[in-house]
Design an enzyme around this catalytic site. Sequence first.
Site, short mmCIF file in Angstrom:
data_model
loop_
_atom_site.label_atom_id
_atom_site.label_comp_id
_atom_site.label_asym_id
_atom_site.label_seq_id
_atom_site.Cartn_x
_atom_site.Cartn_y
_atom_site.Cartn_z
CE1 TYR A 299 -4.16 1.82 0.57
CE2 TYR A 299 -2.71 3.29 1.77
CZ TYR A 299 -3.92 3.04 1.16
OH TYR A 299 -4.88 4.02 1.15
CE1 TYR B 290 -4.52 5.52 -1.74
CE2 TYR B 290 -6.15 7.28 -1.69
CZ TYR B 290 -5.40 6.32 -1.04
OH TYR B 290 -5.54 6.14 0.32
#
Lengths: 384, 135
Positions: free
Chosen positions: A289, A339
């Site tokens: 991440y 994103y």
Amino acid sequence: MAGPGLKDATAIVGIGQTAFARRLAEDEKTLACRAVLAALDDAGIAPGEVDAVASYTMEETDEVELAKAVGFGDLTFFGKVGYGGGGSCATVAHLAAAITAGQATVGVAWRSRKRGSGPRPWTGTTAQLPTPAQWTRPFGLLRPADEIAMLARRYMHEYGVTRDHLFNVALACRNRANQNPAAVMYERPLTREMYMTSRWISEPLCLYDNCLETDGALACVVVSKERARDCPQRPVYVHAAAQGLPAQHHGMVNYWNDDPLTGPAWTAARHLWKHADCTPEDVDVAQIYDAFTALVPLSLEGYGFCARGEGGAFTEQGALEIGGRLPVNTGGGGLSEAYVHGFNLVNEGVKQLRGTSTAQVPGAATCLVTAGEGVPTSALLLRS
Amino acid sequence: MLTPVTDTDGGPFWEYAARGELRVQACGECGELRFPPRPCCPHCQSFANEWRPVSGRGRVWSYVVPHPPLLPGYAEQAPYNVVVVELAEAPRIRLVGNVVAHAGARLDSVDPARLRIGARVQAVFSGGLPQWVLA
Ligand SMILES: [Zn+2]
């Protein structure tokens, strides 16, 4: 010890996504429907067979709206996971647990978000949560970038991590995006000079340390390993799954426990590896991440790819690139593909283990996928 | 500029701050300091608590320098510093704040180049908010 638990009991058999862009015309609900239907089509499963759904508490499209729009059957399991990008892998984990426990048979996890053209959450001033915002926002610590930059500065100070290390992360993601036609940054190479001369967002983090702002949606389909054998795609097994909320943790502004630089990744990792048949050395490719570059070296430490304080040095000599020690974020990640709260990392992990990534790691059989570090988090260990 | 949106647990901190006092919640049973404040003690589970005065001396644990886009009142002062200060009495009690030239000075009143991790600072107060000056 009770039974084998979640180990390889379920598999991801379908993935779907919309286009990714700074601005898409359709609304979040429509994008959610498109991603979910694409994932079900990929899985060869009719919408009427879906009986479980999982998403994020920040997801704006409710289960009821999605279910009635795409024609799900009767749902017997539905859940949402909190903490923004910390919940990405947990959505799949919750479906795996529900299916393994017999509470459902076909699960869909999804995330749809118009973060590119919609409002930035931090600009809200009326919905200021009392804790912990009262301790941070009046002083101008306003955005997630500011909150993580605070940890990043301390991390760089304690361990000699440099901006070049953070650049290595940004560059690896950008290089993979340059191979991925679906990535927002497909045709936009990054150089060290661009990185070092870019504008600051919150020192020590610059523009390229921050993820993209994207419109888009993704989904995946989870079924039992038995059912997976009947699906058209090669099953990608959920070998292990974990959530992590460490004792005395404080969320993204984790400045108040004894050791703020060992975050939720450490907690999730302990559970993950305890339940896995393999170790970090067996991981062929990882999707880490990356809302901010600094989260990647911290996560590499937390998940055991290197020792405490060595996350920066780990990125040297092309380690994160294809052919390196641990190729990461092979679709471009949150920094350079899209994103969408980390859900693209889940789907990219599936693509790697199917052998269909646009930046394929040869023979990849084990992939770690992680959710947001800093916030209460989650992780998946996927195997083919 | 944003003012603290307080809650039951945090209220006393801000009431003391408005009087120019820096106080930290402590357990009324075992005496352990805790921050942010909360209803009971994570060490001994007691609901008894007290607000203990601290010296206001501390060191910079980390800092950032935000640049726009920011909320308007902050953008107008950017780039400015935001620090995390660890208290001299209890280094793991850390407060977010700003290093300023003097009490009530603007957020950008100290050149960020003067800041260092480990720098000694002292609490001052302005408008109900604690601020920090280099000591
Ligand atoms: Zn106590």
